[in-house]
Design a protein around this motif. Structure first.
Motif, PDB file in Angstrom:
ATOM      1  N   ILE A  41       1.945   5.964   5.686  1.00 17.40           N
ATOM      2  CA  ILE A  41       2.054   7.113   7.005  1.00 17.40           C
ATOM      3  C   ILE A  41       0.559   7.484   7.497  1.00 17.40           C
ATOM      4  O   ILE A  41       0.514   7.926   8.667  1.00 17.40           O
ATOM      5  N   ARG A  42      -0.382   7.078   7.029  1.00 18.43           N
ATOM      6  CA  ARG A  42      -1.557   7.002   7.689  1.00 18.43           C
ATOM      7  C   ARG A  42      -1.947   5.789   8.398  1.00 18.43           C
ATOM      8  O   ARG A  42      -2.723   5.769   9.435  1.00 18.43           O
ATOM      9  N   TYR A  43      -1.405   4.599   7.966  1.00 18.36           N
ATOM     10  CA  TYR A  43      -1.831   3.511   8.584  1.00 18.36           C
ATOM     11  C   TYR A  43      -0.944   2.921   9.714  1.00 18.36           C
ATOM     12  O   TYR A  43      -1.132   2.586  10.858  1.00 18.36           O
ATOM     13  N   ASN A  44       0.240   3.207   9.491  1.00 19.05           N
ATOM     14  CA  ASN A  44       1.250   2.589  10.414  1.00 19.05           C
ATOM     15  C   ASN A  44       2.217   3.870  10.755  1.00 19.05           C
ATOM     16  O   ASN A  44       1.877   4.926  11.355  1.00 19.05           O
ATOM     17  N   ARG A  74      -7.563  -0.501   2.259  1.00 12.37           N
ATOM     18  CA  ARG A  74      -8.509  -1.273   1.772  1.00 12.37           C
ATOM     19  C   ARG A  74      -8.218  -2.260   0.922  1.00 12.37           C
ATOM     20  O   ARG A  74      -7.676  -1.768   0.000  1.00 12.37           O
ATOM     21  N   TYR A  75      -8.488  -3.523   1.020  1.00 15.72           N
ATOM     22  CA  TYR A  75      -8.027  -4.650  -0.065  1.00 15.72           C
ATOM     23  C   TYR A  75      -8.689  -4.741  -1.330  1.00 15.72           C
ATOM     24  O   TYR A  75      -8.458  -5.432  -2.090  1.00 15.72           O
ATOM     25  N   ASP A  76      -9.901  -3.825  -1.488  1.00 14.04           N
ATOM     26  CA  ASP A  76     -10.710  -4.028  -2.579  1.00 14.04           C
ATOM     27  C   ASP A  76     -10.031  -4.201  -4.020  1.00 14.04           C
ATOM     28  O   ASP A  76     -10.110  -5.050  -4.678  1.00 14.04           O
ATOM     29  N   ALA A 100     -11.507  -3.249  11.384  1.00 14.01           N
ATOM     30  CA  ALA A 100     -12.446  -2.839  10.319  1.00 14.01           C
ATOM     31  C   ALA A 100     -11.788  -3.193   9.162  1.00 14.01           C
ATOM     32  O   ALA A 100     -12.806  -3.906   8.091  1.00 14.01           O
ATOM     33  N   ILE A 101     -10.574  -2.977   8.891  1.00 13.42           N
ATOM     34  CA  ILE A 101      -9.984  -3.616   7.686  1.00 13.42           C
ATOM     35  C   ILE A 101      -9.921  -4.889   7.542  1.00 13.42           C
ATOM     36  O   ILE A 101     -10.624  -5.658   6.388  1.00 13.42           O
ATOM     37  N   ARG A 102      -9.780  -5.770   8.660  1.00 12.34           N
ATOM     38  CA  ARG A 102      -9.748  -7.181   8.651  1.00 12.34           C
ATOM     39  C   ARG A 102     -11.047  -7.592   8.273  1.00 12.34           C
ATOM     40  O   ARG A 102     -11.262  -8.665   7.143  1.00 12.34           O
ATOM     41  N   GLY A 181     -13.652   2.578   7.582  1.00 13.48           N
ATOM     42  CA  GLY A 181     -12.609   1.489   7.104  1.00 13.48           C
ATOM     43  C   GLY A 181     -11.595   1.978   6.795  1.00 13.48           C
ATOM     44  O   GLY A 181     -10.509   1.171   6.449  1.00 13.48           O
ATOM     45  N   LYS A 182     -11.185   3.158   7.149  1.00 17.44           N
ATOM     46  CA  LYS A 182      -9.815   3.741   6.900  1.00 17.44           C
ATOM     47  C   LYS A 182      -9.122   4.310   8.306  1.00 17.44           C
ATOM     48  O   LYS A 182      -9.765   4.664   8.939  1.00 17.44           O
ATOM     49  N   LEU A 183      -7.798   4.076   8.179  1.00 22.46           N
ATOM     50  CA  LEU A 183      -7.013   4.394   9.432  1.00 22.46           C
ATOM     51  C   LEU A 183      -6.548   6.089   9.325  1.00 22.46           C
ATOM     52  O   LEU A 183      -6.208   5.985   8.119  1.00 22.46           O
ATOM     53  N   ASP A 184      -6.281   6.843  10.268  1.00 22.73           N
ATOM     54  CA  ASP A 184      -5.873   8.020  10.151  1.00 22.73           C
ATOM     55  C   ASP A 184      -4.808   8.370  11.439  1.00 22.73           C
ATOM     56  O   ASP A 184      -5.383   8.016  12.407  1.00 22.73           O
TER      57      ASP A 184
END
Ligand code: SPV
Ligand code: MG
Length: 431
Positions: A41-44, A74-76, A100-102, A181-184
């Motif tokens: 819900i934050r990303y898409n 983030r993929y960590d 930024a995530i990529r 690095g995070k979308l909102d």
């Protein structure tokens, strides 16, 4: 055998996803990530399919060996767990907020010799149609209405921004920001009585009638999908409020907030500087109960707004009212304050939460704006409403432009702070 990872955040599998899976299979064993609801819900956009069903959907794709939940944008964590040789993703994330995530994925992979592969994004007529259909579905009253309740259970705090027109609705709908690095993005829209009235050049005294307020809702609904919380002022006469509840519900609005005032309502931010009368506990409770009886679906929420702190009636009065309004059937409590210091709001929330762990709490931090969403959530707040900031930012910008054109007898001097003509004519998506 090499391991290939790709993260999906889709409700429907189309050619683009199948192409990514085909490319992944060429390289090794395919693991698909399912972005969790809370992150999605934050990303898409809001999922139309539950997390469990998305997992099942991804599992059913031929060539997918395993599906894991990806809890963070983030993929960590997921990379640490799987250590994939390859991560695949559509190349649309090379630009815009997702970049930024990529770039962070690329760094994580480089640390141990993994490789990021950007697959050319598939955007054909079928994909376009699927996107459009999903958006239409999200905008339908039966989907939109229940979404506020769903959001409350999905996220630590539901973030709501004021909208008073199609254009401001689009801003709330579409604004996505990348930070650290995070979308909102915002979860829902608030149809503020203050801003709806101000946009019409009228005072916030219940002068703009319901027909006009509903017209505003309709303008916003036509171009957006996010859920709506309606500022119902005092709710008017109980005999009228029951009709308002039915109308809002039918339109697909998720909640109405009514405040415990009567007579000529003035804006709460005036506090005790103007004469305002608080309804008695009995009067307000009766109005809430009548609204709940009129309501037809289980989705809709009637939220009771307590004005005791605004009118300096004290904390005990605010808490007593909260108890009574919940007992009368309120689906949530909004507590308001016009102090700069958030202390009284925090005290109310802590004390209310000691006795009531579940009833949603709503706050409007226009004055006590130093407190963060995270802090509010820690004190048990479920919904934060940014009630008037779009209007308050637009007005001075427009006024300054008008003044400068008068001053310079031409528009050249203001041009560099204006949206380019090309951007404004392409701002609205065509169907
Ligand atoms: C509104 O936005 O109209 C509200 C919130 O009711 S406040 O203006 O703070 O009273
Ligand atoms: Mg209002």
């Amino acid at each position: 055998m090499k391991t290939v990872y790709t993260c999906f955040c889709t409700d429907v599998i189309h050619d683009g996803h199948l192409n990514i899976i085909a490319e992944a299979r060429k390289r090794g064993r395919v693991i698909v990530g399912c972005l969790s609801d809370e992150t999605l819900i934050r990303y898409n956009k809001f999922p139309t399919v539950s997390q469990e069903d998305r997992i099942k959907l991804y599992r059913s794709i031929e060539g997918v060996e395993e599906v894991v939940i990806q809890n963070d944008m983030r993929y960590d964590d997921v990379i640490a767990l799987i250590q994939p040789d390859y991560v695949l993703h559509g190349d649309n994330w090379r630009k815009g907020p997702e970049k930024a995530i990529r770039d962070h994925v690329e760094e994580l992979l480089a640390a141990y010799g993994g490789e990021l592969v950007d697959i050319p994004y598939t955007y054909n007529e079928t994909v376009r149609k699927i996107d459009l259909q999903l958006r239409e579905k999200l905008a339908m009253p039966e989907y939109r209405r229940k979404r506020l309740r769903q959001l409350i259970s999905m996220t630590p705090i539901v973030k709501v921004m004021e909208a008073h027109s199609g254009l401001t609705g689009l801003i709330v709908e579409k604004t996505v920001v990348e930070h650290e690095g995070k979308l909102d993005q915002f979860d829902a829209m608030w149809i503020s009585s203050l801003c709806d009235s101000t946009a019409k050049g009228k005072p916030d005294i219940e002068l703009v009638d319901m027909t006009s307020r509903f017209r505003t809702i309709d303008d916003i609904m036509e171009v957006t999908t996010k859920p709506i919380i309606f500022d119902g002022d005092t709710g008017g006469l109980t005999e009228h409020f029951v009709y308002t509840v039915r109308s809002l519900e039918r339109m697909g609005v998720s909640a109405v907030i009514i405040e415990d005032k009567k007579g000529l309502k003035k804006n709460s931010l005036f506090g005790t500087e103007v004469e305002q009368t608080q309804a008695t506990i009995g009067e307000m409770s009766a109005k809430i109960a009548a609204g709940k009886t009129a309501q037809l679906t289980d989705d809709f929420m009637i939220i009771a707004r307590i004005e005791s702190l605004i009118l300096e009636k004290g904390m005990e009065d605010a808490l007593a009212r909260a108890r009574a309004y919940v007992a009368a059937g309120a689906d949530g409590i909004m507590i308001h304050s016009r102090r700069k210091d958030p202390a009284e709001i925090v005290e109310f929330c802590d004390r209310f939460r000691e006795e009531d762990k579940t009833t949603p709490i709503v706050v409007v931090p226009s004055s006590f704006n130093v407190i963060t969403e995270e802090e509010l959530a820690q004190h048990g707040v479920n919904i934060v409403i940014y009630a008037n900031q779009l209007t308050r930012s637009a007005f001075p910008a427009m006024q300054k432009t008008a003044e400068d054109i008068l001053k310079y007898h031409r528009a050249k001097e203001v041009d560099d702070r204006l949206m380019p003509i090309k951007d404004i004519i392409t701002l609205i998506d065509e169907l």
